[in-house]
Design a protein around this motif. Structure first.
Motif, mmCIF file in Angstrom:
data_model
loop_
_atom_site.group_PDB
_atom_site.id
_atom_site.type_symbol
_atom_site.label_atom_id
_atom_site.label_comp_id
_atom_site.label_asym_id
_atom_site.label_seq_id
_atom_site.Cartn_x
_atom_site.Cartn_y
_atom_site.Cartn_z
ATOM 1 N N GLY A 146 42.896 39.904 40.296
ATOM 2 C CA GLY A 146 43.141 39.502 41.678
ATOM 3 C C GLY A 146 43.398 38.010 41.789
ATOM 4 N N THR B 284 46.964 36.665 40.785
ATOM 5 C CA THR B 284 48.089 36.751 41.712
ATOM 6 C C THR B 284 48.253 35.498 42.558
ATOM 7 O OG1 THR B 284 46.706 37.771 43.434
ATOM 8 C CG2 THR B 284 47.818 39.244 41.871
ATOM 9 N N LEU C 157 36.344 50.597 44.548
ATOM 10 C CA LEU C 157 36.733 51.958 44.151
ATOM 11 C C LEU C 157 36.087 52.339 42.816
ATOM 12 C CD1 LEU C 157 40.542 51.925 45.088
ATOM 13 C CD2 LEU C 157 38.662 53.054 46.309
ATOM 14 N N VAL C 158 36.058 51.395 41.872
ATOM 15 C CA VAL C 158 35.412 51.675 40.580
ATOM 16 C C VAL C 158 33.935 51.966 40.779
ATOM 17 C CG1 VAL C 158 34.807 50.705 38.325
ATOM 18 C CG2 VAL C 158 37.082 50.315 39.272
ATOM 19 N N ALA D 7 42.388 42.212 47.073
ATOM 20 C CA ALA D 7 42.823 43.449 46.418
ATOM 21 C C ALA D 7 41.950 43.745 45.205
ATOM 22 C CB ALA D 7 44.292 43.344 46.008
ATOM 23 N N GLY D 8 41.594 42.695 44.452
ATOM 24 C CA GLY D 8 40.700 42.881 43.314
ATOM 25 C C GLY D 8 39.339 43.393 43.729
ATOM 26 N N VAL E 156 38.749 45.215 46.394
ATOM 27 C CA VAL E 156 38.926 46.612 46.801
ATOM 28 C C VAL E 156 38.934 47.529 45.574
ATOM 29 C CG1 VAL E 156 40.533 48.255 47.836
ATOM 30 C CG2 VAL E 156 40.125 46.058 48.942
ATOM 31 N N VAL E 157 39.635 47.106 44.526
ATOM 32 C CA VAL E 157 39.646 47.898 43.287
ATOM 33 C C VAL E 157 38.237 47.998 42.713
ATOM 34 C CG1 VAL E 157 40.501 48.002 40.911
ATOM 35 C CG2 VAL E 157 42.046 47.344 42.766
ATOM 36 N N ALA E 158 37.501 46.877 42.745
ATOM 37 C CA ALA E 158 36.111 46.896 42.260
ATOM 38 C C ALA E 158 35.278 47.890 43.054
ATOM 39 C CB ALA E 158 35.510 45.494 42.339
ATOM 40 N N ALA F 10 39.461 43.754 37.361
ATOM 41 C CA ALA F 10 40.056 43.796 38.703
ATOM 42 C C ALA F 10 39.874 42.464 39.421
ATOM 43 C CB ALA F 10 39.432 44.930 39.516
ATOM 44 N N LEU G 217 35.903 47.160 33.908
ATOM 45 C CA LEU G 217 36.988 47.433 34.855
ATOM 46 C C LEU G 217 36.841 46.588 36.122
ATOM 47 C CD1 LEU G 217 37.315 51.322 34.535
ATOM 48 C CD2 LEU G 217 38.859 49.568 33.622
ATOM 49 N N ILE G 218 35.608 46.392 36.559
ATOM 50 C CA ILE G 218 35.364 45.567 37.743
ATOM 51 C C ILE G 218 35.742 44.115 37.467
ATOM 52 C CG2 ILE G 218 33.529 44.602 39.190
ATOM 53 C CD1 ILE G 218 32.147 47.375 38.914
#
Length: 726
Positions: free
Chosen positions: A647, A650, A190-191, A183-184, A186-188, A643, A639-640
């Motif tokens: 991740g 969790t 998107l950023v 998930a982390g 994936v967020v990276a 993320a 931000l990356i």
């Protein structure tokens, strides 16, 4: 350095397919090696030469005990208060022991009702069987763990007894690619997509970083076949390698796109990007490596191994950024730009940068520099307050809803809180048994001692063991004090040597060693990095501001971690399964890793300010110009990293969870408070003095991070035609 790196970038772009194939071959080779040469990892920590560790080795020599096999402690309790020693309860316990002894991988299962070695409490309502495996700690397979859980479930369902499983047999090796980590990533992605405006470039940046971290983690996996590495080594290296790998690629790709917009052809843009941003990548990577390799000064072997493994992964990430990234940029060419910009040349976007949010931000911060500086310092100082009450331990607190935690609670209810962390005293010398028996009375009178078991001599009466049961739990301050009291009382025995050991004593020794090593580590690592930054910026005050800002980052990061993991603030909201002292490794690892990352941001942000100042801009204008150019990339990079670290937060591994939280919060504090507020405000307050270097230091060599040498020489170019726009 800039000229050398620009030539390396041009070479990689010119021989792009060869470079890509070489890296893929290394990745495949690493996978084959990991599949065939990998060994097991360890989840225990100790320091050679400490009293507790020495005692464990001597006990093994004198008593033949202390094997490496994993163990499970199966705890049985009668829920209605009837004795376990008679009737159906006794039959159920005997049946459980028989079934446990026949499980896959099990060497033996003790009988708690054996009159020769009973393991039942005084009320006869709680008992435990010790199940020993032939595999080491962390080596019990999932199938063997499932068989153990199934056997316990069967007895629990058929007998009505309460049965739970404790011990280390259920320990799992931390995963490097769990759901949270993915998930982390994936967020990276998107950023990156939002930063670049094109999914192709974002995917390329992420893919090259994954190649680098994959090679690093596979290399560590191969090393486990030859070295005794910690189970957290791969997860730590993977977490850090992925974050910096993405960020280092981001810095080079961003500069490459900037050069394309200025009208450069693909070859020139690649060589210029690697010569400029690549120089900053090398310098930033070097600071991270210094911080990680510097862990060796602590003198703890497992910590040194973790630091070197993570540093090796960082080196791979830097090499990937300097070779594989430019090779792929040579393949993509102008397709790294959004489609509407591919056919447009000579657009610098300076006008847009002057009107953007970040331009307004730096203008406000530098205009109100005193207020901004005070607010940043006060805010970080307030968050850092819990840091001063931080406690550390090696005894991991199990999640409250786990069978391990329930087993520990059953034992605490049946035998006392200290039963989960007994202390062992080894006596060596002539008359060891008599000395142990004589010492048991005074030991029983110590504060926080519940019971002292009879002395157990070895075969030739040259050594004896005494088991001390504390009244408090293994992570309590009272038990830690008891270790010190025991050692103080046993220090003056005549003719006999006494050693205090046990999991709590090992934890105390490791924590004390780490606490003593922290100041030395900080002075060495910060000092070396300070020298490096002085060489980069040709200034004393700019590096000093960066390092002082880092100290505030560390205080706030560890303060927030103490508040959440030790005090329990927001623990329910954040899904913290249990609270207690931080794992002993957390502070020093967080300091080492965050220092390297913080200096990354300092170099990438301030190097653009230094570049503008070197080109004749005033001190204030240089700050604002450099900030406008570098801040968007630093924000995306932060931000990356956040993320990626979030991740890993969790996951279920306690050590990785606390470290990931501290790193994620530290990234936010450092990037968005220290580098975006404190640094520009402080530099604006210093003015021209920020770039002052004493005359007696001007002999120092100049590190060309901004690529000034490229202005005087011709950047290397590829000889092939640029990739078509389409």
């Amino acid at each position: 350095m800039a000229l050398l790196l620009s030539r390396l970038g041009a070479f990689s772009a010119r021989h792009r397919w060869a470079v890509v194939l070489v890296w893929l071959a290394v990745l495949v080779g690493g996978g084959v090696g990991a599949a065939t040469l990998a060994g097991t990892t360890s989840s225990t920590f100790s320091i050679p030469g400490q009293e507790s560790t020495t005692a464990l080795r001597l006990i093994e020599q004198d008593f033949g005990a202390g094997g490496d096999g994993a163990t499970a402690r199966v705890v049985v309790q009668s829920p209605d208060g009837t004795p376990l020693t008679g009737g159906e309860n006794a039959a159920a316990v005997q049946g459980l022991v028989t079934e446990l002894g026949g499980l896959p991988g099990v060497v033996s299962a003790s009988d708690p009702l054996d009159p020769a070695a009973p393991a039942v409490n005084a009320d006869q309502t709680t008992a435990y069987s010790t199940v020993t495996y032939d595999a080491p700690v962390g080596g019990v397979t999932v199938a063997e763990q499932d068989a153990l859980v199934a056997a316990v479930d069967d007895v629990r369902g058929s007998s009505g007894l309460t049965v739970e499983i404790g011990g280390d047999a259920l320990n799992e090796t931390p995963s490097v690619a769990g759901v949270g980590e993915l998930a982390g990533v994936v967020v990276a992605l998107l950023v990156l997509a939002l930063t670049y405006g094109t999914l192709v470039t974002a995917g390329m940046n992420l893919l090259t970083a994954v190649v680098g971290v994959g090679i690093g983690v596979l290399g560590i996996t191969i090393a486990t076949g030859f070295l005794d590495l910690s189970s957290t080594t791969s997860a730590l290296a993977g977490m850090l390698g992925l974050a910096v790998g993405i960020d280092y690629g981001l810095f080079i790709v961003s500069r490459f796109r900037q050069e394309l917009r200025r009208g450069s052809d693909v070859g020139t843009a690649v060589s210029t990007a690697v010569g400029t941003a690549g120089s900053a990548v090398v310098t930033a990577g070097l600071t991270v490596v210094i911080a990680l390799v510097g862990l060796a000064v602590v003198g703890i072997p497992f910590l040194t191994q973790m630091g070197i493994a993570a540093a090796a992964t960082i080196v791979v990430a830097v090499l990937v950024a300097l070779t594989l990234v430019p090779a792929v940029l040579g393949l993509l060419g102008r397709r790294t730009l959004p489609r509407k910009e591919r056919a447009v040349r000579g657009v610098t976007h300076h006008a847009a940068a002057r009107r953007g949010f970040l331009a307004g931000w730096v203008t406000t911060v530098t205009r109100h520099r005193v207020l901004s500086l005070l607010l940043a310092v006060v805010a970080l100082g307030a968050v850092a307050v819990p840091f001063f009450s931080m406690r550390t331990t090696l005894v991991q607190t199990q999640p409250e809803d786990s069978t391990q935690a329930r087993a520990e609670q059953l034992l605490a209810d049946g035998f006392g809180e200290g039963f989960n962390g007994p202390l062992t005293v080894l006596f060596q010398g002539d008359g060891a048994a008599e000395a142990a028996t004589a010492a048991s009375g005074p030991i029983a009178d110590l504060a926080d001692v519940t019971a002292v078991a009879p002395a157990i001599p070895n075969a030739d009466d040259s050594a004896a063991l005494l088991t001390v049961i504390p009244a408090s739990g293994p992570t309590s301050q009272a038990t830690e004090q008891l270790v010190a009291d025991l050692r103080g009382q046993l220090a003056d025995l005549d003719g006999v040597d006494a050693y205090v050991t046990g999991s709590t004593a090992v934890s105390v020794d490791v924590s004390e060693s780490l606490d003593a090593a922290l100041p030395v580590y900080l002075v060495l690592v910060v000092g070396l990095a300070l020298v490096l930054l002085v060489l980069v910026f040709r200034s004393l005050l700019v590096p000093l501001v960066g390092v002082l800002g880092f100290l505030l980052t560390i205080g706030a990061s560890l303060g927030a971690t103490v508040a959440v993991f030790q005090w329990g603030w927001l623990s329910d909201l954040l899904g913290i399964p249990s609270t207690g002292p931080l794992i002993s490794l957390t502070p020093i690892l967080v300091i080492g890793i965050l220092f390297g990352l913080a200096m990354d941001y300092q170099i990438f942000l301030v190097s653009r300010m230094h570049e503008a100042h070197s080109h004749g801009a005033s001190a204030m204008e240089a700050i604002r110009t450099g900030f406008r150019q570098a801040a968007p990339v630093v924000v995306a990079a932060a931000l990356i990293m956040f993320a990626v670290f979030a991740g890993f937060f969790t996951g279920d591994e306690a050590t990785i969870k606390s470290i990931a939280f501290a790193l994620a919060s530290g990234i936010l504090f450092d990037a968005f408070v220290v580098r975006m507020v404190l640094v520009p405000a402080a530099l604006a307050l210093l003015g021209e003095r920020a770039w002052w270097l004493p005359r007696w230091l001007r002999w120092l060599p100049r590190l060309d991070v901004e690529g000034a040498a490229l202005e005087h020489g011709t950047p290397a170019r590829t000889t092939e035609d640029p990739v078509p726009v389409g």
